[in-house]
Design an enzyme around this catalytic site. Structure first.
Site, short mmCIF file in Angstrom:
data_model
loop_
_atom_site.label_atom_id
_atom_site.label_comp_id
_atom_site.label_asym_id
_atom_site.label_seq_id
_atom_site.Cartn_x
_atom_site.Cartn_y
_atom_site.Cartn_z
N HIS A 40 0.82 -1.22 0.00
CA HIS A 40 0.00 0.00 0.00
C HIS A 40 0.86 1.27 0.00
O HIS A 40 0.43 2.31 0.51
CB HIS A 40 -0.95 0.04 1.21
CG HIS A 40 -1.73 -1.22 1.41
ND1 HIS A 40 -3.00 -1.40 0.90
CD2 HIS A 40 -1.41 -2.38 2.02
CE1 HIS A 40 -3.44 -2.62 1.22
NE2 HIS A 40 -2.49 -3.24 1.89
N SER A 43 16.80 21.14 -14.47
CA SER A 43 15.77 22.08 -14.88
C SER A 43 16.42 23.31 -15.51
O SER A 43 17.52 23.69 -15.13
CB SER A 43 14.96 22.49 -13.65
OG SER A 43 14.33 23.73 -13.85
#
Ligand code: ARG
Length: 492
Positions: free
Chosen positions: A153, A274
């Site tokens: 999970h 970036s």
């Protein structure tokens, strides 16, 4: 060239460029030439065309075989590679070239050519998948003792090792390789001789052609031969499943290399930064691989939708399946290639992983198991006691390694009003993740010894597949060489 009988006008330019398949046919060039070679030899052996005529055709086909496909005239009015090849032979060999298409159709030829082309294409995908498995297994070998939290999970569940995770991905990818082996089997059945769909009354020998082209058997039905592409659907399904598995590796690379997880370091060579944010290190290879998986599902879905409710036998719709097939092949092959290089260089942040596995209550199950084994408690009681221990600790802001036997005893009182006795040493052993991992020596489990055994099994399977691929590659290559040798002899 074959319009002159039926039509008085040439095809409109927009119509021919809308319907031609020349771009996606480039990969079919050599297979189509080979098919024409085998077919011509058979026609001459059966006395359907004369030996001297067949020599002229074969000579020209041999020239064509050695010609760079980029040098051929591929104008849309040729419609497809089949006509380009025939046009070349007629131009070079003269009128006899017109005998080559006796007892043959583009419909059986294209099915045969796709199958022949796929032999190499599938092989390359499998080779790259094997490389990926190898780099994952090398990571596994290096990290048998690298503790990390395992997840269910997306929550910390139980301690395991980086080796156990890498071996898990390898096991899945090996099934993908096996699935492609199974799909490869469907390429062994020969459609040639089916002609348009109903075969021919000319005395051809289908078995001879199949044999010269390396097919193991004939298709059972000539309508089916020209109508079906389920062999391609099967391969695309196998490719799609392997992209599922690769995208899951990609996803974990993205998650685990995030600042939040901080569990692995992706090699700089596989990252980008970036244009504005100077601190960024983006796992772009993993992102693209994750995205490409969707593209391949799209190819499969496109191909299934195209085939659905298509009446038998041949329809030009089938032509539209080919580019989807090539894209699925190319993208899967490239994903496996770049992922194998990236995964070889991934570095686990061992200290971070170790601290997290210690602090994250990952040994709660092991502690419950210890209560079962040492005190004979029902598992449900042990589950309740340890659950309460975690609740209490969370409230106090403590991690499991900061707890004591007394905490466990009071948790037992809180949860079940039960008094329990357990030694300090049993308690500390139970909450030590390295112990928990070592204790799971069951087959397939995370204990370093067991993972080493798994790696051996997986390595053996990889070697078996490599052998299968080698034999297959050799067989295909030898068949081709044998055919070319025959053609050289006969065209002298
Ligand atoms: N270009 C076609 C294809 O890829 C080849 C068969 C064309 N047959 C025809 N009758 N037009 O499927």
């Amino acid at each position: 060239m074959f319009r002159k009988g039926r039509f008085e006008k040439e095809m409109e330019a927009s119509a021919s460029s809308y319907t031609d398949s020349l771009e996606e046919d480039v990969r079919l060039f050599k297979p189509v030439v080979q098919i024409n070679m085998a077919h011509t030899i058979m026609l001459a052996d059966r006395g359907i065309i004369s030996k001297p005529d067949s020599s002229k055709i074969l000579k020209s086909l041999l020239n064509l075989y050695n010609t760079d496909v980029a040098k051929l005239d591929m104008s849309p009015e040729f419609e497809d590679i089949h006509m380009v090849v025939e046009e070349f032979v007629i131009k070079e060999a003269g009128e006899v070239g017109g005998k080559m298409h006796t007892a043959k159709s583009r419909n059986d030829q294209v099915a045969g050519a796709i199958k022949i082309a796929l032999r190499d294409e599938v092989l390359k995908v499998q080779e790259n998948l094997i490389e990926l498995v190898n780099s994952l297994l090398s990571q596994s070998e290096k990290n048998l003792n690298t503790l990390m939290p395992g997840y269910t999970h997306t929550q910390i569940a139980e301690p395991t090792t980086f080796a156990h995770y890498m071996a898990a991905h390898s096991a899945a990818l090996l099934r993908d390789i096996k699935r492609l082996d199974d799909a490869y089997e469907s390429l062994n059945s020969c459609p040639l001789g089916a002609c348009a769909f109903a075969g021919t009354s000319l005395p051809i020998d289908r078995n001879q052609v199949a044999n010269m082209l390396g097919f193991k058997r004939l298709d059972d039905n000539t309508i089916d031969s020209v109508s079906s592409r389920d062999f391609a659907l099967q391969i695309m399904s196998a490719l799609a499943i392997s992209m599922v598995n690769m995208s899951r590796i990609a996803e974990e690379v993205l998650l685990w290399s995030s600042v939040e997880f901080n569990m692995i370091e992706v090699p700089d060579e596989f990252a980008s930064t970036s244009s504005i944010m100077p601190q960024k290190k983006n796992s772009v290879v993993a992102e693209i691989a994750r995205a490409k998986a969707g593209q391949i599902f799209g190819d499969l879905m496109g191909a299934l939708s195209l085939m659905k409710a298509l009446p038998l036998s041949y329809n030009l719709d089938l032509q539209e399946l080919t580019p989807m097939l090539w894209n699925a092949i190319d993208q899967t092959r490239d994903a496996a290639d770049v992922m194998s290089k990236m995964m070889a260089g991934v570095k686990p942040n061992k200290d971070v992983m170790k601290n997290r596995v210690k602090s994250g209550f990952s040994t709660a199950t092991e502690l419950a198991d210890t209560l079962v084994m040492k005190l004979g408690l029902p598992f449900r009681d042990a589950h309740a006691i340890v659950g309460r221990l975690v609740l209490n600790a969370s409230r106090e802001g403590k991690t499991i390694d900061q707890l004591t036997v007394d905490d466990l005893k009071s948790a037992s009182k809180d949860a079940l009003e039960k008094k329990i006795e357990i030694s300090e040493s049993d308690f500390t052993a139970a909450i030590d993740p390295a112990n928990a991992v070592a204790a799971r020596g069951l087959p397939g489990g995370p204990a370093p010894k067991t993972v080493a055994a798994q790696i051996k099994i997986l390595r053996d399977k990889t070697k078996q597949h490599t052998k299968i691929l080698k034999v297959r590659d050799r067989t295909v290559h030898e068949t081709e060489q044998k055919l070319l040798k025959r053609v050289r002899e006969l065209s002298r």
